[in-house]
Motif scaffolding. Structure first.
Motif, PDB file in Angstrom:
ATOM      1  N   ASN A 178       0.820  -1.210   0.000  1.00 39.80           N
ATOM      2  CA  ASN A 178       0.000   0.000   0.000  1.00 39.80           C
ATOM      3  C   ASN A 178       0.856   1.263   0.000  1.00 39.80           C
ATOM      4  O   ASN A 178       0.523   2.245  -0.660  1.00 39.80           O
ATOM      5  CB  ASN A 178      -0.938   0.004   1.201  1.00 39.80           C
ATOM      6  N   LEU A 238      -3.455  -2.337  -6.284  1.00 40.34           N
ATOM      7  CA  LEU A 238      -3.717  -2.743  -4.908  1.00 40.34           C
ATOM      8  C   LEU A 238      -4.316  -4.142  -4.913  1.00 40.34           C
ATOM      9  O   LEU A 238      -4.854  -4.574  -5.923  1.00 40.34           O
ATOM     10  CB  LEU A 238      -4.732  -1.782  -4.294  1.00 40.34           C
ATOM     11  N   GLY A 252      -4.377   0.930   3.778  1.00 39.09           N
ATOM     12  CA  GLY A 252      -4.699   1.383   2.421  1.00 39.09           C
ATOM     13  C   GLY A 252      -5.678   2.545   2.433  1.00 39.09           C
ATOM     14  O   GLY A 252      -5.500   3.537   1.720  1.00 39.09           O
ATOM     15  N   THR A 302      -8.028  -4.576  -0.265  1.00 34.57           N
ATOM     16  CA  THR A 302      -7.736  -3.174   0.017  1.00 34.57           C
ATOM     17  C   THR A 302      -8.525  -2.252  -0.906  1.00 34.57           C
ATOM     18  O   THR A 302      -9.107  -1.256  -0.460  1.00 34.57           O
ATOM     19  CB  THR A 302      -6.224  -2.911  -0.130  1.00 34.57           C
TER      20      THR A 302
END
Lengths: 279, 279
Positions: free
Chosen positions: A145, B258, A265, B262
């Motif tokens: 992230n 990602l 995130g 997330t």
């Protein structure tokens, strides 16, 4: 041309570093680590070329993957061996079925230093701080992230685990190798040092004072932000929550909490937006 | 008092449903599923009590966990067996070391129907739609996040995997049992049906037109939003991206994407904020 060495015996001493990697996971204690799969290998080669203290040392490849890896192998250092073995041998070496068929041995020559890293951060800076993160999946997600939202560094306290663990590295999709980080010091002293260099410290907690989407109001134009996360169970130490701004991710009162990967995130996305860092 | 049955042989036919669960993972094809650990057990009992077509059928518990489970067992249905075994027996039954020491067998009596579920959604509604989600971890994360942000339903297309798989259920922290969902139909027809009932359809894609943090501008007061996610690799079908509004999560151009857990968490957080659903 790459330095290709054929291996036919699982106990060949030349590939001892790859023996039973699942059981005795290299911890990075001596700086060495295992990178699995082509995506992480690509990141290892990028880090090697960048000359930031990470070196590629050896590669172990399934023989029928060799041709497909040719484009990547052009970047492999000429003086480092590329070991090739068939499926049965490679599985016997690794100690499990290695369907990815690619294992690299890397070496972190110098452990990154917190103060040096902080001194090198740009005027406009977003960092992710982890306290007591012992779960390899969570460490890996934090790095993935951080890279995804172009954070400038990941700063781990001394009780967090080494991000060079094989699983953390894999979950990070190799971004442990490309995102600057350090792992030393106690949480409160790290945060005080960041505070002293102009960072707004925002400690994530389910009972945080400010909703993360409103982080822009707390920054009020300030260009440096440190997002701080703790473990999924215990969260951050009370001392951290007392001394610094606390931030929550508003959510249903019915579920206990998001997982740490998702929480980091969301926090990074909200912060990067508020700081005008996203396109 | 709970109906406690002592088990001393791993091949006792009464606990056949728990045999080697890792290898032959119950798929929910006949409606039966395995819930692991006390947190998921608690959610199973909540679903059982709520009478929404989920029933608790049997429990298998490590003998030294029985006392600690007493508060939960007060809610266990009187007519359903609680099997108790020692560590060696329970590991032999499960086929691996069961450190949680708690396995429940549940039964989904009726498969939820898409049209019925959509017709039951409130005027103000947020749903998460998954297309082609075959990874159990990702399905579990989607449900955990949907529950975390109080989404009203999760709607999966027919090519997504069953969320009652053991691992999906565990990763969801049991929220598969408490969040309304369906799993049927083709993506485009599901989305067209949602569109027809007043939902704004927002399809997540790295090349999406609108940044997710700006979703409020697209809603412009509309109270119904469907966030649509596809697989990590291929993403959503071209037909979905052509017909509906596409939304991106702005991120670094250097990393590919990602993970789905997330991404769905970020999208749900941004959407719930924009819709004024968060405290």
């Amino acid at each position: 041309m790459a330095n290709i060495v054929s291996i036919s015996e699982a106990d060949d001493p030349r590939i001892a570093a790859f023996h039973k990697i699942r059981e005795r996971d290299l911890t990075g204690r001596d700086g060495r680590f295992i990178a699995e799969g082509t995506v992480v290998l690509r990141m290892l080669l990028a880090a090697h070329r960048a000359g930031r203290g990470i070196e590629a040392e050896a590669l172990l490849v399934l023989e029928n993957r060799l041709a497909g890896l040719a484009p990547l192998l052009k970047d492999w250092p000429q003086d480092k061996p590329v070991y090739v073995a068939n499926g049965a041998t490679i599985d016997a070496i690794a100690g499990f079925h290695l369907h990815r068929g690619v294992l690299a041995l890397g070496n972190r020559l110098t452990a990154p230093d917190f103060s040096t890293l902080v001194a090198s951060l740009p005027e406009q800076s977003l960092v992710l701080v982890g306290c007591g993160i012992s779960n390899h999946d969570n460490i890996g997600s934090m790095f993935r992230n951080a890279a995804g939202f172009s954070a400038d560094a990941v700063l781990l306290d001394e009780t967090s685990c080494d991000p060079l663990y094989r699983k953390a590295l894999r979950v990070s999709v190799g971004s442990v190798l490309t995102t600057p980080y350090s792992r030393q010091g106690q949480a409160v002293s790290l945060l005080s040092a960041l505070d002293a260099t102009g960072f707004l410290i925002a400690a994530l907690s389910p009972s945080g004072k400010l909703e993360i989407g409103d982080i822009g109001s707390a920054l009020s134009g300030r260009g440096r932000l440190a997002l701080v996360v703790g473990t999924e169970g215990e969260g951050l130490p009370a001392e951290v929550l007392e001394r610094f701004l606390t931030v929550r991710i508003a959510q249903s009162p019915l579920l206990d909490s998001l997982n740490l990967g998702t929480a980091s995130g969301i926090a990074l996305h909200s912060a990067a937006r508020a700081m005008g860092r996203l396109g």
